[in-house]
Motif scaffolding. Structure first.
Motif, PDB file in Angstrom:
ATOM      1  N   ARG A   2       0.834  -1.203   0.000  1.00 26.76           N
ATOM      2  CA  ARG A   2       0.000   0.000   0.000  1.00 26.76           C
ATOM      3  C   ARG A   2       0.873   1.258   0.000  1.00 26.76           C
ATOM      4  O   ARG A   2       1.981   1.262   0.551  1.00 26.76           O
ATOM      5  CB  ARG A   2      -0.900   0.029   1.250  1.00 26.76           C
ATOM      6  CG  ARG A   2      -1.897  -1.121   1.299  1.00 26.76           C
ATOM      7  CD  ARG A   2      -2.684  -1.114   2.596  1.00 26.76           C
ATOM      8  NE  ARG A   2      -3.677  -0.044   2.633  1.00 26.76           N
ATOM      9  CZ  ARG A   2      -4.478   0.167   3.678  1.00 26.76           C
ATOM     10  NH1 ARG A   2      -4.385  -0.593   4.766  1.00 26.76           N
ATOM     11  NH2 ARG A   2      -5.366   1.137   3.658  1.00 26.76           N
ATOM     12  N   PHE A   3       0.361   2.303  -0.663  1.00 26.78           N
ATOM     13  CA  PHE A   3       1.029   3.610  -0.663  1.00 26.78           C
ATOM     14  C   PHE A   3       0.081   4.599   0.026  1.00 26.78           C
ATOM     15  O   PHE A   3      -0.933   4.985  -0.542  1.00 26.78           O
ATOM     16  CB  PHE A   3       1.318   4.064  -2.096  1.00 26.78           C
ATOM     17  CG  PHE A   3       2.326   3.201  -2.806  1.00 26.78           C
ATOM     18  CD1 PHE A   3       3.686   3.491  -2.754  1.00 26.78           C
ATOM     19  CD2 PHE A   3       1.907   2.076  -3.528  1.00 26.78           C
ATOM     20  CE1 PHE A   3       4.614   2.686  -3.403  1.00 26.78           C
ATOM     21  CE2 PHE A   3       2.835   1.265  -4.174  1.00 26.78           C
ATOM     22  CZ  PHE A   3       4.193   1.561  -4.115  1.00 26.78           C
ATOM     23  N   LEU A   4       0.415   4.957   1.273  1.00 32.06           N
ATOM     24  CA  LEU A   4      -0.472   5.818   2.064  1.00 32.06           C
ATOM     25  C   LEU A   4       0.066   7.238   2.101  1.00 32.06           C
ATOM     26  O   LEU A   4       1.260   7.456   2.343  1.00 32.06           O
ATOM     27  CB  LEU A   4      -0.575   5.278   3.500  1.00 32.06           C
ATOM     28  CG  LEU A   4      -0.914   3.795   3.654  1.00 32.06           C
ATOM     29  CD1 LEU A   4      -0.813   3.377   5.117  1.00 32.06           C
ATOM     30  CD2 LEU A   4      -2.303   3.490   3.106  1.00 32.06           C
ATOM     31  N   THR A   5      -0.826   8.191   1.888  1.00 32.11           N
ATOM     32  CA  THR A   5      -0.385   9.585   1.973  1.00 32.11           C
ATOM     33  C   THR A   5      -1.477  10.450   2.587  1.00 32.11           C
ATOM     34  O   THR A   5      -2.654  10.117   2.517  1.00 32.11           O
ATOM     35  CB  THR A   5       0.039  10.123   0.578  1.00 32.11           C
ATOM     36  OG1 THR A   5       0.520  11.455   0.724  1.00 32.11           O
ATOM     37  CG2 THR A   5      -1.118  10.089  -0.423  1.00 32.11           C
ATOM     38  N   ALA A   6      -1.039  11.538   3.228  1.00 30.16           N
ATOM     39  CA  ALA A   6      -1.977  12.481   3.855  1.00 30.16           C
ATOM     40  C   ALA A   6      -1.367  13.875   3.763  1.00 30.16           C
ATOM     41  O   ALA A   6      -0.311  14.044   3.140  1.00 30.16           O
ATOM     42  CB  ALA A   6      -2.217  12.086   5.305  1.00 30.16           C
ATOM     43  N   ASP A   7      -1.984  14.859   4.384  1.00 33.95           N
ATOM     44  CA  ASP A   7      -1.452  16.227   4.297  1.00 33.95           C
ATOM     45  C   ASP A   7      -0.003  16.275   4.788  1.00 33.95           C
ATOM     46  O   ASP A   7       0.832  16.958   4.229  1.00 33.95           O
ATOM     47  CB  ASP A   7      -2.326  17.165   5.137  1.00 33.95           C
ATOM     48  CG  ASP A   7      -3.746  17.205   4.606  1.00 33.95           C
ATOM     49  OD1 ASP A   7      -3.912  17.515   3.414  1.00 33.95           O
ATOM     50  OD2 ASP A   7      -4.680  16.879   5.365  1.00 33.95           O
ATOM     51  N   TYR A   8       0.250  15.520   5.862  1.00 41.29           N
ATOM     52  CA  TYR A   8       1.622  15.416   6.366  1.00 41.29           C
ATOM     53  C   TYR A   8       1.911  13.983   6.793  1.00 41.29           C
ATOM     54  O   TYR A   8       1.042  13.304   7.364  1.00 41.29           O
ATOM     55  CB  TYR A   8       1.855  16.330   7.572  1.00 41.29           C
ATOM     56  CG  TYR A   8       2.292  17.715   7.178  1.00 41.29           C
ATOM     57  CD1 TYR A   8       3.641  17.997   6.959  1.00 41.29           C
ATOM     58  CD2 TYR A   8       1.364  18.729   7.008  1.00 41.29           C
ATOM     59  CE1 TYR A   8       4.044  19.268   6.583  1.00 41.29           C
ATOM     60  CE2 TYR A   8       1.752  19.995   6.624  1.00 41.29           C
ATOM     61  CZ  TYR A   8       3.101  20.264   6.420  1.00 41.29           C
ATOM     62  OH  TYR A   8       3.500  21.515   6.040  1.00 41.29           O
ATOM     63  N   LEU A   9       3.139  13.567   6.522  1.00 41.85           N
ATOM     64  CA  LEU A   9       3.612  12.269   7.005  1.00 41.85           C
ATOM     65  C   LEU A   9       4.654  12.563   8.089  1.00 41.85           C
ATOM     66  O   LEU A   9       5.569  13.352   7.877  1.00 41.85           O
ATOM     67  CB  LEU A   9       4.253  11.514   5.836  1.00 41.85           C
ATOM     68  CG  LEU A   9       4.721  10.082   6.083  1.00 41.85           C
ATOM     69  CD1 LEU A   9       3.529   9.159   6.262  1.00 41.85           C
ATOM     70  CD2 LEU A   9       5.563   9.583   4.903  1.00 41.85           C
ATOM     71  N   PHE A  10       4.488  11.925   9.247  1.00 42.81           N
ATOM     72  CA  PHE A  10       5.441  12.109  10.357  1.00 42.81           C
ATOM     73  C   PHE A  10       6.185  10.800  10.603  1.00 42.81           C
ATOM     74  O   PHE A  10       5.731   9.967  11.396  1.00 42.81           O
ATOM     75  CB  PHE A  10       4.703  12.534  11.631  1.00 42.81           C
ATOM     76  CG  PHE A  10       4.351  13.984  11.683  1.00 42.81           C
ATOM     77  CD1 PHE A  10       3.242  14.477  11.009  1.00 42.81           C
ATOM     78  CD2 PHE A  10       5.134  14.877  12.405  1.00 42.81           C
ATOM     79  CE1 PHE A  10       2.908  15.826  11.050  1.00 42.81           C
ATOM     80  CE2 PHE A  10       4.820  16.228  12.462  1.00 42.81           C
ATOM     81  CZ  PHE A  10       3.707  16.702  11.783  1.00 42.81           C
ATOM     82  N   PRO A  11       7.348  10.613   9.950  1.00 43.73           N
ATOM     83  CA  PRO A  11       8.096   9.351  10.147  1.00 43.73           C
ATOM     84  C   PRO A  11       8.730   9.271  11.536  1.00 43.73           C
ATOM     85  O   PRO A  11       9.064   8.199  12.006  1.00 43.73           O
ATOM     86  CB  PRO A  11       9.180   9.410   9.069  1.00 43.73           C
ATOM     87  CG  PRO A  11       8.805  10.528   8.153  1.00 43.73           C
ATOM     88  CD  PRO A  11       8.007  11.489   8.971  1.00 43.73           C
ATOM     89  N   LEU A  12       8.924  10.408  12.169  1.00 45.09           N
ATOM     90  CA  LEU A  12       9.461  10.591  13.528  1.00 45.09           C
ATOM     91  C   LEU A  12      10.966  10.381  13.683  1.00 45.09           C
ATOM     92  O   LEU A  12      11.566  10.924  14.596  1.00 45.09           O
ATOM     93  CB  LEU A  12       8.690   9.751  14.573  1.00 45.09           C
ATOM     94  CG  LEU A  12       7.175  10.030  14.645  1.00 45.09           C
ATOM     95  CD1 LEU A  12       6.562   9.281  15.830  1.00 45.09           C
ATOM     96  CD2 LEU A  12       6.864  11.520  14.754  1.00 45.09           C
ATOM     97  N   HIS A  13      11.605   9.614  12.796  1.00 44.29           N
ATOM     98  CA  HIS A  13      13.073   9.538  12.860  1.00 44.29           C
ATOM     99  C   HIS A  13      13.678  10.632  11.987  1.00 44.29           C
ATOM    100  O   HIS A  13      14.882  10.828  11.960  1.00 44.29           O
ATOM    101  CB  HIS A  13      13.586   8.162  12.415  1.00 44.29           C
ATOM    102  CG  HIS A  13      13.287   7.826  10.986  1.00 44.29           C
ATOM    103  ND1 HIS A  13      12.015   7.624  10.534  1.00 44.29           N
ATOM    104  CD2 HIS A  13      14.092   7.679   9.915  1.00 44.29           C
ATOM    105  CE1 HIS A  13      12.042   7.350   9.241  1.00 44.29           C
ATOM    106  NE2 HIS A  13      13.292   7.380   8.837  1.00 44.29           N
ATOM    107  N   LYS A  14      12.832  11.322  11.228  1.00 42.91           N
ATOM    108  CA  LYS A  14      13.258  12.457  10.423  1.00 42.91           C
ATOM    109  C   LYS A  14      12.132  13.477  10.370  1.00 42.91           C
ATOM    110  O   LYS A  14      11.032  13.217  10.872  1.00 42.91           O
ATOM    111  CB  LYS A  14      13.679  11.991   9.023  1.00 42.91           C
ATOM    112  CG  LYS A  14      12.592  11.205   8.300  1.00 42.91           C
ATOM    113  CD  LYS A  14      13.143  10.468   7.091  1.00 42.91           C
ATOM    114  CE  LYS A  14      13.239  11.430   5.906  1.00 42.91           C
ATOM    115  NZ  LYS A  14      13.533  10.688   4.651  1.00 42.91           N
ATOM    116  N   ALA A  15      12.414  14.615   9.743  1.00 44.75           N
ATOM    117  CA  ALA A  15      11.437  15.712   9.737  1.00 44.75           C
ATOM    118  C   ALA A  15      10.153  15.309   9.018  1.00 44.75           C
ATOM    119  O   ALA A  15      10.172  14.453   8.136  1.00 44.75           O
ATOM    120  CB  ALA A  15      12.056  16.926   9.054  1.00 44.75           C
TER     121      ALA A  15
END
Ligand code: ZN
Length: 369
Positions: A2-15
């Protein structure tokens, strides 16, 4: 896939990534992150409103107390609360099991994937064997009478062994500085072996705890004297942290810290349980004193909370601190995973299976790239 996207993605190990894309396998393993939606065929993209972040880690819970929901009266203070917990045995085994199962279901529905859970019994063992969530089990022990310490330690070891037999991460921990004399702290330290990654201890949950150690007065001193507790608990400790020195140098998660001061801070991990603090003491910690990379978040039990939701806890911190959204989400996920040693949780780093949360309503929050 799956390819999930939203207004913002917060990977948390990077910006955070504006309109970033998370690629995950059918088993939920992180495969890749993409910065630009044009890199992916449009028909494969699943586009959501809001922000996407890893599953939450509830760093402090007492799942086995779930059946006491609604029994403690709000704002009555800690000693009154302790009396309520004594009612834990006035229920059938079945009632306790149903409450545990429902509480776990609630955590799953609220996007929680890992839990640091305090245990005084084997009541939660059945549910934890199902491996619906990852748990780090802390076998909590306390005993204010020096002559009964060996018995308490022995029971804790038996309990730990039962959890470990079920292949669950489990460590014996002291309840709190005021309920564990130095002699017992040292015995707990002696029990630490290669399977133990982290200790947990309730710290500075009430003003009375500070008064006990710093001034040798107040409601805790009166209470401990009334039950003929060992005076070793307060005599040589001048603050709550003196008790930590008796545990040797070990990774510790300090829980609550509601009445911690800047000068009390150590290099350890800290856990805040804001809604429980409001429920029992009607107080919150001063959030600016914490190292934001070492701060974790917990719900505490349903005895001192009306829900098990990290997002609700986060909302309270947001309203009472200067943390930005990225920091708040790290507190809700990454930091707890690090503290509890959940290697596959906490961030969208490749190879992890951290769970995926979609948060709506945080959209208006200003995001700093
Ligand atoms: Zn607790």
């Amino acid at each position: 896939m799956r390819f999930l996207t939203a207004d913002y993605l917060f990977p948390l190990h990077k910006a955070p990534i504006k309109e970033g894309i998370l690629q995950i396998s059918d088993k939920g393993e992180v495969i890749a992150l993409f910065e630009n939606r044009n890199e992916i065929p449009q028909d494969k993209l699943e586009v959501f409103d809001g922000i996407i972040c890893p599953g939450f880690v509830n760093a402090h819970c007492h799942l086995e107390l779930s059946h006491l929901l609604g029994i403690a009266k709000k704002g009555k203070g800690f000693l009154d609360f302790l009396a309520t917990v004594q009612e834990r045995n006035n229920f059938t085994k079945e009632e306790i099991q149903i409450a545990i199962e429902n509480a776990e279901q609630q955590m799953i529905a609220n996007g929680i994937v890992g839990v640091g859970d305090i245990c005084n019994t084997t009541d939660t063992l059945l549910q934890k064997r199902k491996e619906n969530l990852q748990y780090y089990n802390f076998i909590e022990t306390f005993q204010v009478h020096n002559d009964k310490i060996d018995d308490a330690i022995q029971s804790a070891v038996l309990l730990r062994n039962q959890f470990r037999k079920a292949k669950l991460k489990t460590t014996i921990v002291p309840h709190a500085p005021y309920s564990v004399p130095p002699k017992m702290m040292r015995k707990i330290a002696d029990l630490i072996d290669e399977k133990d990654e982290l200790l947990a201890i309730h710290m500075q949950e009430t003003l009375a705890e500070n008064e006990l150690f710093e001034k040798k007065e107040g409601p805790f001193l009166n209470w401990l004297n009334s039950i003929s507790a060992s005076s070793g608990i307060w005599e040589k400790r001048n603050n709550s942290h003196d008790a930590l020195k008796e545990l040797d140098k070990h990774k510790i998660l300090l829980v609550h810290n509601t009445f911690a001061k800047k000068e009390d801070m150590t290099g350890n991990y800290y856990c805040t349980c804001p809604k429980a603090n409001l429920y029992i003491e009607n107080s919150l910690p001063e959030y600016s004193i914490f190292d934001a990379d070492k701060l974790c978040l917990g719900t505490d039990s349903l005895t001192s909370n009306n829900s098990l939701s990290i997002l609700e806890e986060l909302q309270i911190i947001k309203e009472n601190s200067d943390f930005d959204l990225h920091t708040l989400l790290k507190i809700a996920s990454k930091n707890g995973a690090e503290a509890l040693g959940f290697e596959k949780l906490g961030t969208f780093e490749k190879g992890k299976i951290p769970g995926v949360n979609l948060i709506m309503g945080f959209k208006e929050v200003e995001v700093v790239d």
